[in-house]
Design a protein around this motif. Sequence first.
Motif, PDB file in Angstrom:
ATOM      1  N   LEU A 168      79.643 -68.718  -7.648  1.00  0.00           N
ATOM      2  CA  LEU A 168      80.193 -67.823  -6.636  1.00  0.00           C
ATOM      3  C   LEU A 168      79.986 -68.397  -5.244  1.00  0.00           C
ATOM      4  N   GLY A 169      78.797 -68.970  -5.008  1.00  0.00           N
ATOM      5  CA  GLY A 169      78.509 -69.544  -3.708  1.00  0.00           C
ATOM      6  C   GLY A 169      79.350 -70.762  -3.383  1.00  0.00           C
ATOM      7  N   LEU A 174      77.763 -67.299   0.319  1.00  0.00           N
ATOM      8  CA  LEU A 174      77.059 -66.296  -0.474  1.00  0.00           C
ATOM      9  C   LEU A 174      75.635 -66.132   0.058  1.00  0.00           C
ATOM     10  N   PHE A 175      75.277 -64.887   0.350  1.00  0.00           N
ATOM     11  CA  PHE A 175      73.968 -64.566   0.888  1.00  0.00           C
ATOM     12  C   PHE A 175      73.227 -63.658  -0.089  1.00  0.00           C
ATOM     13  N   LEU A 176      71.943 -63.953  -0.305  1.00  0.00           N
ATOM     14  CA  LEU A 176      71.085 -63.127  -1.143  1.00  0.00           C
ATOM     15  C   LEU A 176      70.086 -62.416  -0.242  1.00  0.00           C
ATOM     16  N   ALA A 177      69.797 -61.141  -0.563  1.00  0.00           N
ATOM     17  CA  ALA A 177      68.956 -60.338   0.315  1.00  0.00           C
ATOM     18  C   ALA A 177      68.022 -59.452  -0.486  1.00  0.00           C
ATOM     19  N   GLY A 178      66.985 -58.952   0.167  1.00  0.00           N
ATOM     20  CA  GLY A 178      66.036 -58.048  -0.458  1.00  0.00           C
ATOM     21  C   GLY A 178      64.811 -58.773  -0.985  1.00  0.00           C
ATOM     22  N   GLU A 179      63.845 -57.980  -1.448  1.00  0.00           N
ATOM     23  CA  GLU A 179      62.590 -58.545  -1.934  1.00  0.00           C
ATOM     24  C   GLU A 179      62.804 -59.495  -3.105  1.00  0.00           C
ATOM     25  N   PRO A 189      71.699 -73.132  -5.754  1.00  0.00           N
ATOM     26  CA  PRO A 189      72.590 -73.969  -4.939  1.00  0.00           C
ATOM     27  C   PRO A 189      73.738 -73.159  -4.365  1.00  0.00           C
ATOM     28  N   HIS A 190      74.163 -73.511  -3.173  1.00  0.00           N
ATOM     29  CA  HIS A 190      75.296 -72.887  -2.497  1.00  0.00           C
ATOM     30  C   HIS A 190      75.019 -71.445  -2.081  1.00  0.00           C
ATOM     31  N   THR A 191      73.767 -71.071  -1.944  1.00  0.00           N
ATOM     32  CA  THR A 191      73.448 -69.718  -1.486  1.00  0.00           C
ATOM     33  C   THR A 191      72.458 -69.784  -0.323  1.00  0.00           C
ATOM     34  N   THR A 192      72.397 -68.707   0.441  1.00  0.00           N
ATOM     35  CA  THR A 192      71.475 -68.588   1.567  1.00  0.00           C
ATOM     36  C   THR A 192      70.711 -67.284   1.432  1.00  0.00           C
ATOM     37  N   VAL A 193      69.388 -67.351   1.538  1.00  0.00           N
ATOM     38  CA  VAL A 193      68.559 -66.149   1.507  1.00  0.00           C
ATOM     39  C   VAL A 193      68.426 -65.610   2.933  1.00  0.00           C
ATOM     40  N   GLN A 218      68.530 -72.531   3.823  1.00  0.00           N
ATOM     41  CA  GLN A 218      68.726 -71.538   2.791  1.00  0.00           C
ATOM     42  C   GLN A 218      67.616 -70.507   2.750  1.00  0.00           C
ATOM     43  N   ARG A 219      66.571 -70.700   3.483  1.00  0.00           N
ATOM     44  CA  ARG A 219      65.479 -69.730   3.478  1.00  0.00           C
ATOM     45  C   ARG A 219      64.943 -69.603   4.897  1.00  0.00           C
TER      46      ARG A 219
END
Length: 231
Positions: A168-169, A174-179, A189-193, A218-219
């Motif tokens: 998907l990223g 594509l962004f990931l969020a939360g605990e 790969p291809h994602t950002t926290v 990414q972090r």
Amino acid sequence: MHEHERIDHAAARGTVMGAVRELDGGTVRDVLLQSLLGSGVDDTVTEVVIPVLREVGDRWQSGELGVLHEHFVSSSFRGVLGELRMPVQGKQMRTVVLACPPHELHDLPLELFGAMLHARRWRVVSLGANTPMTAIGQAVRFLNADACVLAGVRRSAFESRMPSLSRLGARMALFLAGEGAMTLPRTPPHTTVLPRDLRRAADLLDAVGGGGDRASPQRSDEQHRNEPAVG
């Protein structure tokens, strides 16, 4: 700049907490609208809404408030989300899809984050809690989305879907969020926290999701790990 006088956020939080105890939805709405007019979306979310949600949760754990208060405050805040997404000037050129992965049920902070993105002239499409990954992918393709944010409190929500997240990223930002995202031992790969600070997270997405450098860090820095969480 806002035409209305900026409000006292501490006083606003106190008034909202009092209204929560009395199950007074009208007062909750009035205070939030006053904050919106005086301070804008970012301050209303980060200085009033999120702290109240956290305090209600803490007081529920201590036994001072009950489950009814948690449900009431969530329902009241959802009721004002439309007010948070007031019309903005300028054409909305970018689209972001917001969703919680399967079995993730806490979507209110993500909805509030969406209001902050809307204020940055994003078209926000919310799929809500417990959304199948196939539905998220379909929405991203159908809308030709510029960005997607997935939020979860459990690390397993992301760990069990690493290949899907990477695919998907590769299509868009594509962004990931939360605990759950913050505690991942490695970022897909291809994602950002996103960082816990909502304002900083919105600015990061606004820059990267607008067609900027997809190879951004990414972090977030460790110093931001103790700030309010998305999701």
